[in-house]
Write a protein that holds these residues in place. Structure first.
Motif, short mmCIF file in Angstrom:
data_model
loop_
_atom_site.label_atom_id
_atom_site.label_comp_id
_atom_site.label_asym_id
_atom_site.label_seq_id
_atom_site.Cartn_x
_atom_site.Cartn_y
_atom_site.Cartn_z
N TYR A 33 44.33 -3.13 -24.08
CA TYR A 33 44.09 -3.74 -22.78
C TYR A 33 43.56 -2.70 -21.80
N TRP A 34 42.76 -3.17 -20.85
CA TRP A 34 42.35 -2.37 -19.70
C TRP A 34 42.81 -3.06 -18.43
N TYR A 35 43.49 -2.28 -17.56
CA TYR A 35 43.92 -2.78 -16.28
C TYR A 35 43.36 -1.87 -15.18
N ARG A 36 43.25 -2.43 -13.99
CA ARG A 36 43.00 -1.62 -12.82
C ARG A 36 44.14 -1.85 -11.84
N GLN A 37 44.47 -0.79 -11.10
CA GLN A 37 45.54 -0.89 -10.11
C GLN A 37 45.05 -0.27 -8.81
N ASP A 38 44.85 -1.11 -7.82
CA ASP A 38 44.45 -0.64 -6.49
C ASP A 38 45.70 -0.13 -5.76
N PRO A 39 45.53 0.75 -4.77
CA PRO A 39 46.67 1.36 -4.08
C PRO A 39 47.68 0.33 -3.57
N GLY A 40 48.94 0.51 -3.95
CA GLY A 40 50.00 -0.37 -3.49
C GLY A 40 50.00 -1.75 -4.08
N GLN B 8 59.72 -8.03 -1.74
CA GLN B 8 58.62 -7.07 -1.89
C GLN B 8 59.14 -5.65 -1.90
N ALA B 9 60.25 -5.42 -1.18
CA ALA B 9 60.81 -4.08 -1.12
C ALA B 9 62.32 -4.16 -0.90
N VAL B 10 63.01 -3.17 -1.46
CA VAL B 10 64.47 -3.09 -1.34
C VAL B 10 64.86 -1.63 -1.13
N ILE B 11 65.78 -1.40 -0.20
CA ILE B 11 66.35 -0.07 -0.01
C ILE B 11 67.84 -0.17 -0.29
N SER B 78 73.34 1.15 -8.83
CA SER B 78 72.04 1.82 -8.86
C SER B 78 72.17 3.34 -8.80
N GLN B 79 71.23 3.97 -9.48
CA GLN B 79 71.16 5.43 -9.51
C GLN B 79 69.87 5.87 -8.83
N LEU B 80 69.81 7.12 -8.42
CA LEU B 80 68.61 7.64 -7.77
C LEU B 80 67.39 7.46 -8.66
N SER B 81 67.60 7.57 -9.96
CA SER B 81 66.49 7.46 -10.92
C SER B 81 65.90 6.06 -11.01
N TYR B 82 66.58 5.07 -10.42
CA TYR B 82 66.06 3.70 -10.44
C TYR B 82 64.93 3.49 -9.45
N SER B 83 64.74 4.43 -8.54
CA SER B 83 63.67 4.28 -7.55
C SER B 83 62.32 4.15 -8.23
N GLY B 84 61.49 3.29 -7.69
CA GLY B 84 60.17 3.05 -8.25
C GLY B 84 59.72 1.64 -7.92
N THR B 85 58.63 1.24 -8.51
CA THR B 85 58.14 -0.12 -8.32
C THR B 85 58.34 -0.90 -9.61
N TYR B 86 58.93 -2.06 -9.49
CA TYR B 86 59.23 -2.90 -10.65
C TYR B 86 58.22 -4.04 -10.71
N PHE B 87 57.63 -4.20 -11.88
CA PHE B 87 56.64 -5.26 -12.10
C PHE B 87 57.12 -6.21 -13.19
N GLY B 101 52.89 -9.44 -11.69
CA GLY B 101 53.15 -9.69 -10.29
C GLY B 101 52.74 -8.48 -9.45
N SER B 102 52.87 -8.63 -8.14
CA SER B 102 52.42 -7.56 -7.23
C SER B 102 53.44 -6.46 -7.06
N GLY B 103 54.62 -6.62 -7.65
CA GLY B 103 55.59 -5.54 -7.66
C GLY B 103 56.65 -5.61 -6.58
N THR B 104 57.79 -4.98 -6.87
CA THR B 104 58.90 -4.83 -5.90
C THR B 104 59.22 -3.35 -5.81
N ARG B 105 59.09 -2.81 -4.60
CA ARG B 105 59.37 -1.39 -4.40
C ARG B 105 60.87 -1.21 -4.15
N LEU B 106 61.48 -0.37 -4.97
CA LEU B 106 62.91 -0.09 -4.85
C LEU B 106 63.12 1.37 -4.51
#
Lengths: 114, 110
Positions: A33-40, B8-11, B78-87, B101-106
């Motif tokens: 597969y090829w994907y593109r990911q724009d910022p954010g 969209q985001a969680v802290i 949750s642990q510090l290592s869980y930080s990131g974006t989940y898709f 999906g467009s992702g959830t920032r954690l």
């Protein structure tokens, strides 16, 4: 195992130039597969392949071409680069064994079109 | 059709729990979950299959509600290592294609 290898890691292109992003995998996976990911943003599927000689369009194929002559390689071609193609490009592969296997991603190619 | 992720985001503070949802308007064959740290490639967490069981990866678990076409990712203690974006990536029928999906920032803070 190297897994999925993408080259180059970074590239700057001028508008109108062309280039090929290389992707190779050593896991003998049929699906690539090829994907593109724009910022954010999330991942958008550009093209995919279910085996050598077989490719199909994804969500955002315009401006790109692919080929799959071997199981290992799946290059992505950009013709007439445009600023809208500035993005991070990820290649991924997966086994076709059911149930559906996870996708393994390369480290990405960061491409800027100026 | 792109699945919808929420929030969209969680802290979080370290040790707190969170739930991330992924909803689709189409009947799904499978749902994948990936985590991506800044500047890195997405990394696979787990797959939920139609008719399958709830899955677990360390202290992260997920479920798939076929009636609602919704998957939920549960992050406990949750642990510090869980930080990131989940898709979430959804597969409609047996296509081997994923639509993400467009992702959830954690962000997990000490």
């Amino acid at each position: 195992n190297a897994g999925v290898t993408q080259t180059p890691k970074f590239r700057i292109l001028k508008i109108g130039q062309s280039m090929t992003l290389q992707c190779t995998q050593d896991m003998n996976h049929n699906y690539m597969y090829w994907y593109r990911q724009d910022p954010g943003m999330g991942l958008k599927l550009i093209y995919y392949s279910v085996g050598a000689g077989i490719t199909d369009k994804g969500e955002v194929p315009n401006g790109y071409n692919v080929s799959r002559s071997t199981t290992e390689d799946f290059p992505l071609r950009l013709e007439l680069a445009a600023p809208s193609q500035t993005s991070v490009y990820f290649c991924a592969s997966s086994s076709d064994t059911r149930p559906y296997q996870p996708q393994h991603f390369g480290d990405g190619t960061r491409l800027s079109i100026l | 059709q792109q699945p919808v992720q929420s929030p969209q985001a969680v802290i979080l503070r370290e040790g707190e729990d969170a739930v991330i949802n992924c909803s689709s308007s189409k009947a799904l064959y499978s749902v994948h979950w990936y985590r991506q740290k800044h500047g890195e490639a997405p990394v696979f967490l787990m797959i939920l299959l139609k008719g399958g069981e709830q899955m677990r990866h360390e202290k992260i678990s997920a479920s798939f509600n076929e009636k609602k076409q919704q998957s939920s990712l549960y992050l406990t203690a949750s642990q510090l290592s869980y930080s990131g974006t989940y898709f979430c990536g959804t597969e409609v029928y047996s296509s081997y294609k994923l639509i993400f999906g467009s992702g959830t920032r954690l962000l997990v803070r000490p």
